[in-house]
Design a protein around this motif. Sequence first.
Motif, PDB file in Angstrom:
ATOM      1  N   GLY A   1      -2.396  12.285   1.687  1.00 49.07           N
ATOM      2  CA  GLY A   1      -1.886  11.157   0.921  1.00 49.07           C
ATOM      3  C   GLY A   1      -0.493  11.359   0.360  1.00 49.07           C
ATOM      4  N   GLU A   2      -0.006  12.585   0.389  1.00 47.06           N
ATOM      5  CA  GLU A   2       1.315  12.854  -0.182  1.00 47.06           C
ATOM      6  C   GLU A   2       2.359  12.065   0.615  1.00 47.06           C
ATOM      7  N   PRO A   3       3.064  11.145  -0.046  1.00 46.10           N
ATOM      8  CA  PRO A   3       4.042  10.352   0.695  1.00 46.10           C
ATOM      9  C   PRO A   3       4.992  11.248   1.497  1.00 46.10           C
ATOM     10  N   GLY A   4       5.183  10.885   2.741  1.00 46.42           N
ATOM     11  CA  GLY A   4       6.076  11.661   3.585  1.00 46.42           C
ATOM     12  C   GLY A   4       5.364  12.649   4.476  1.00 46.42           C
ATOM     13  N   THR A   5       4.075  12.858   4.282  1.00 46.82           N
ATOM     14  CA  THR A   5       3.357  13.773   5.177  1.00 46.82           C
ATOM     15  C   THR A   5       2.642  12.976   6.248  1.00 46.82           C
ATOM     16  N   PHE A   6       2.689  13.472   7.453  1.00 47.63           N
ATOM     17  CA  PHE A   6       1.944  12.817   8.528  1.00 47.63           C
ATOM     18  C   PHE A   6       1.524  13.800   9.606  1.00 47.63           C
ATOM     19  N   LYS A   7       1.705  15.092   9.326  1.00 47.13           N
ATOM     20  CA  LYS A   7       1.399  16.090  10.360  1.00 47.13           C
ATOM     21  C   LYS A   7      -0.090  16.179  10.641  1.00 47.13           C
TER      22      LYS A   7
ATOM     23  N   THR B   1       0.848  -1.189   0.000  1.00 49.98           N
ATOM     24  CA  THR B   1       0.000   0.000   0.000  1.00 49.98           C
ATOM     25  C   THR B   1       0.884   1.240   0.000  1.00 49.98           C
ATOM     26  N   ALA B   2       0.344   2.314  -0.588  1.00 46.44           N
ATOM     27  CA  ALA B   2       1.135   3.539  -0.658  1.00 46.44           C
ATOM     28  C   ALA B   2       1.234   4.158   0.732  1.00 46.44           C
ATOM     29  N   CYS B   3       2.160   5.076   0.883  1.00 47.80           N
ATOM     30  CA  CYS B   3       2.485   5.700   2.177  1.00 47.80           C
ATOM     31  C   CYS B   3       1.276   5.833   3.098  1.00 47.80           C
ATOM     32  N   ILE B   4       1.373   5.270   4.282  1.00 45.51           N
ATOM     33  CA  ILE B   4       0.246   5.270   5.214  1.00 45.51           C
ATOM     34  C   ILE B   4       0.370   6.368   6.273  1.00 45.51           C
ATOM     35  N   GLY B   5       1.295   7.302   6.031  1.00 48.93           N
ATOM     36  CA  GLY B   5       1.407   8.430   6.956  1.00 48.93           C
ATOM     37  C   GLY B   5       2.133   8.083   8.237  1.00 48.93           C
ATOM     38  N   MET B   6       3.083   7.158   8.139  1.00 47.49           N
ATOM     39  CA  MET B   6       3.843   6.749   9.326  1.00 47.49           C
ATOM     40  C   MET B   6       5.343   6.833   9.030  1.00 47.49           C
ATOM     41  N   ASN B   7       5.717   7.740   8.161  1.00 50.05           N
ATOM     42  CA  ASN B   7       7.112   7.787   7.713  1.00 50.05           C
ATOM     43  C   ASN B   7       8.108   7.981   8.853  1.00 50.05           C
ATOM     44  N   ASP B   8       7.629   8.476   9.999  1.00 48.81           N
ATOM     45  CA  ASP B   8       8.534   8.693  11.125  1.00 48.81           C
ATOM     46  C   ASP B   8       8.659   7.442  11.988  1.00 48.81           C
ATOM     47  N   GLN B   9       8.004   6.346  11.584  1.00 53.64           N
ATOM     48  CA  GLN B   9       8.111   5.116  12.373  1.00 53.64           C
ATOM     49  C   GLN B   9       8.002   3.882  11.488  1.00 53.64           C
TER      50      GLN B   9
END
Lengths: 201, 602, 231
Positions: free
Chosen positions: B252-258, B114-122
């Motif tokens: 949904g932008e990969p790398g965003t999770f704020k 699946t594409a980025c799930i908004g957890m790029n910091d973990q």
Amino acid sequence: MIRNPLEAILNSNKREEKTMSKPVVATTSLAGCFGCHMSLLDIDERILTLIELVEFNKSPVDDIKTFTKAVDIGLIEGGVCNSENVEVLKSFRKHCKILVSVGECAIMGGLPALRNGIPVEECLHEAYIGGPTVQLNKDGIMPNDDELPMLLDKVYPCHEIVKIDYFLPGCPPRADLIWDALVALVTGDPMKLPYEVVKFD
Amino acid sequence: MENTVKQIVEKYNTNRNRLMDMLIDIQESEGYISRDAIATLSQLLEMSQADVEQTLSFYHFFSTKPRGKYAVYLNNSPVAYMFGREAIKEAFEKSAGVRFGEVTSDGKIGLFDTACIGMNDQEPAAIINNMVFTRLTPYRVRELVKMMKEDKPIEELRKESFGDGKNYLPSLRSMVSSNIRRKGMILSDDYHFGTVLREKLPTLSPEGVIGEIKHSAIRGRGGAGFPTGLKWEFCRRAKGDKHYVVCNADEGEPGTFKDRVILTEKPELVFEGMALAGYAIGGEEGILYIRYEYRYMKDYLEEVLHKMRKEGLLGTNISGIEGFNFDIRIQFGAGAYVCGEESALLESLEGKRGEPRDKPPFPVERGYLGYPTIINNVETFATAVRIVQNGGEWFTQFGTDDSTGTKILSISGDCMFPGVYEVNWGFNVEDMLDMVGAYDVQAVQVGGPSGTLIGPDEFHRTLGYSDLSTGGSMIIFGKQRNLLRDVVVNFMEFFIDESCGSCSTCRNMTQVMNNKLKKILAGKGVANDLKDLKEWGRVLNASRCGLGQTAANPIISSLKNFRPLYEALLQKDKDFDEGFDLEKSVQASCSYVGRVPVFNHH
Amino acid sequence: MSNLIKFKIDGKECMAEAGKFIVDAAADNGIYIPTLCNMKGVKPKGACRICSVRINGRLMTSCTTPVADGMEIESNSTDIQDLRKSIIELLFVSGNHFCPACEKSGNCELQALAYRYQMMVPRYPYEFPMKPVDASSPRIIKDQNRCIFCKRCIKTIKDETGRSYFVFRNRGHKLEVVLDEEMGKTINSATAHLAMENCPVGSILVKEKGFDTPIGKRKYDKEPIGSDIKL
Ligand SMILES: Cc1cc2nc3c(=O)[nH]c(=O)nc-3n(C[C@H](O)[C@H](O)[C@H](O)COP(=O)(O)O)c2cc1C
Ligand code: SF4
Ligand code: SF4
Ligand code: SF4
Ligand code: SF4
Ligand code: FES
């Protein structure tokens, strides 16, 4: 009208017959049906002008089988479906200054490329074992003699194998288009592309 | 089954606009959406089956085939790979005994990318039955699979402690960490929720609110940067029986999770901002459109809304203001990046495929169900509250002239302290890298795949609408990373997968360019290819929405800023090579007919 | 004709009723802007992007953008012409278009645009994607190889209750336009013919029909598409 430039060259050629050599043309049919060659011959009486204008080298037209000299214009009919096609096409590229893809098969694979997308194994199976018209091949023999060209995974457009300089669409290209193109290439004039002659079928 | 579908359809008043909710409920209760379910749905909603399917097949998390009792969705963003995704994937496949894209024969475990799930910091992280498992290791994966095989309830699979901040709350119970590493006006704890609704609004007219927002010069935080005050004003002026407030939490932008962090830590602020906006534009209904990846927050967010209703911050005559009625509902997406695009979001809200609309008309004129609608980012709404609290003038002291206020950055990749950082606009990249402990940096992807990839010679640049504009995604790549192979291709494939497919350009050109990039990576590139890539990328400018318009950026910006990486891959002795490989192309036929390929080059 | 406004296309002064879409307004002024997904009388959905023009430095689709007073529209510049040609070429390489064997050849709008823009060969590599042909309906053949996703069939071919016979499936590069299985079984002859007619390419065919106009007599054999638009 179309003939004017050619006759001019022809006349000038006649005058300087001794000093100027004729442009050399080679042709071949790869994975094609020879329909494009037929179309080349379909230029009617202009064929006589053509023969005077250019010299044919390797080509089914004169049955010369190998290149015997440097060629100016190579006309390619058909796409690339097997290893022999690859070899012939590469040798055309090596011997010809200008290469022209003539017809849909050369340009985009044409009807033989209908098999693209179907795995080659399935195609072979259909042709030699499973197909409705296969009756005599009871032992399921596959063409595997080393003398035979090897089949490619798909039919390739010529310009995906070697650099191609010009493209003449059509199946076959209209005789007038081939004629115009040859004239243009020989005279160096820009190619005329009247609407009615550039067609894909 | 038929009964379940019936109940679900009735729950949403047989309203076709709620098709997304119905499909989500069916998928969750049955594990997939069967032919029969589609047939029943289409009958009840008086649609053709294919019509139901056209919505269904648009979204990644809907499936017409069972996805397994435990459906594992493993993130495939570049950062996941950087933190060991390969090993995790292998561990899943080995212990479950199936490959990704498949379900075990006993129907228990399904593995999916699946594409980025908004957890790029973990990372590496996966979603299993709506629960997020972060910082996976091969050991944990084996343990998880073992428990799944034993049919353990999903809650029991949880072995880690809950994440920081509010993640421990009973309605969240999440292993996700918020990782707030720097606070500013939004993330700070000095605001008492409801103050603006209770104390400010009674003293301000709707126009007054819009005036403050305009004066603050705040621009949208979702990426496009449209002036928020103007948007609200246009919407207020637009004629319509109703006006809608939509909060964009598609993130949904990969790398965003704020937005995930804001919604976890400060959801009241966001909802208050929406109510405030409702007051300003004269709307009574708000919708939070949130990505399905954040489904684990559902109960928590519903609870917050419930509490706000109880406290009179939502409902009728809010703060005693006659006629100030406002309430919020939550709409989940189902896995489609493009639904973050505002008009696609509206389509999705209406129960349809998330295909962006042609503009004009803009949503402020004709939005949800044709009514004037404002759509703003989570952060924009949260910020609006602080602006109205302290005044537009106060706000302008933060940031720069053309980019006022603060920005919450989602920082991930090769750095010591990934997480969210709220900084004033005008921050430069160099300082940012020092702030997060990033050393030996090769490149930073600013603004996600649709943004730009910059190298050290541009690290002096500052964050702001006139220089490096960003929705907040910052991905850091160290010297050891292969930018083209591991980042650019991944991003291109992201766009290929996420295009809605409507535009000829976006549907096809992404693929064409990626094929060429892969040809270059395979060592078959020639100098002309770089020229082609640059020229071909321009065709994407003719696409309908931002996705297509920026879909060439991974290639175009790396080509611009990291050209030597490309040049090093090119064949120096050739000027023509379309990638044809004779030996490879005869392999299949030769082995099928049983002959050894011979290449005698006469 | 009360509400006339003035605008310019490539510097030429034009007039049209306010609110008209740019393509139509241009046609009224004898200017042809190529279209592919657009259909007269049907709500546009800028899908093919071929009608792109530049307004205030931005590319906009002229089938979806209404003209406004004083608008300056750029349509014939070299780069926009090349953009249109690029899109035509993209559509050729991303499907499987074997024109010599296509029932629509000569009457096909995609092919006609390729003629008009003198596409001799697409600049992009052929993808030869694997695409199915659905012949399960007794009346219709839906050939995915030639579909250009213009949505015309989806928008225009409906039953009495307003349900579409054709719909999208999947998204992005995997997008398909499919015929609803049930509805495909009962589609009547007139509707099937209309579907074939409305499809700009040869993706919707009525069974046992085709190649009935001889070469030379087909729609685009003699005159380029758009020739009907002149002053
Ligand atoms: C493909 C695409 C995806 C987007 N995703 C988001 C998103 O996830 N969240 C968001 O707030 N805006 C996203 N946007 C921007 C929205 O279209 C819109 O501009 C924004 O929500 C407006 O809110 P703002 O003005 O507060 O930023 C996206 C845009 C595009 C083109
Ligand atoms: S293009 Fe047509 S005529 Fe020419 S070789 Fe191919 S099939 Fe034959
Ligand atoms: S640009 Fe891409 S995502 Fe946007 S509408 Fe067009 S096809 Fe869909
Ligand atoms: S649909 Fe048009 S372009 Fe495609 S093969 Fe048929 S005639 Fe050619
Ligand atoms: S089938 Fe024809 S009309 Fe329908 S979308 Fe495809 S090309 Fe357009
Ligand atoms: S005709 Fe305008 S986008 Fe297709």
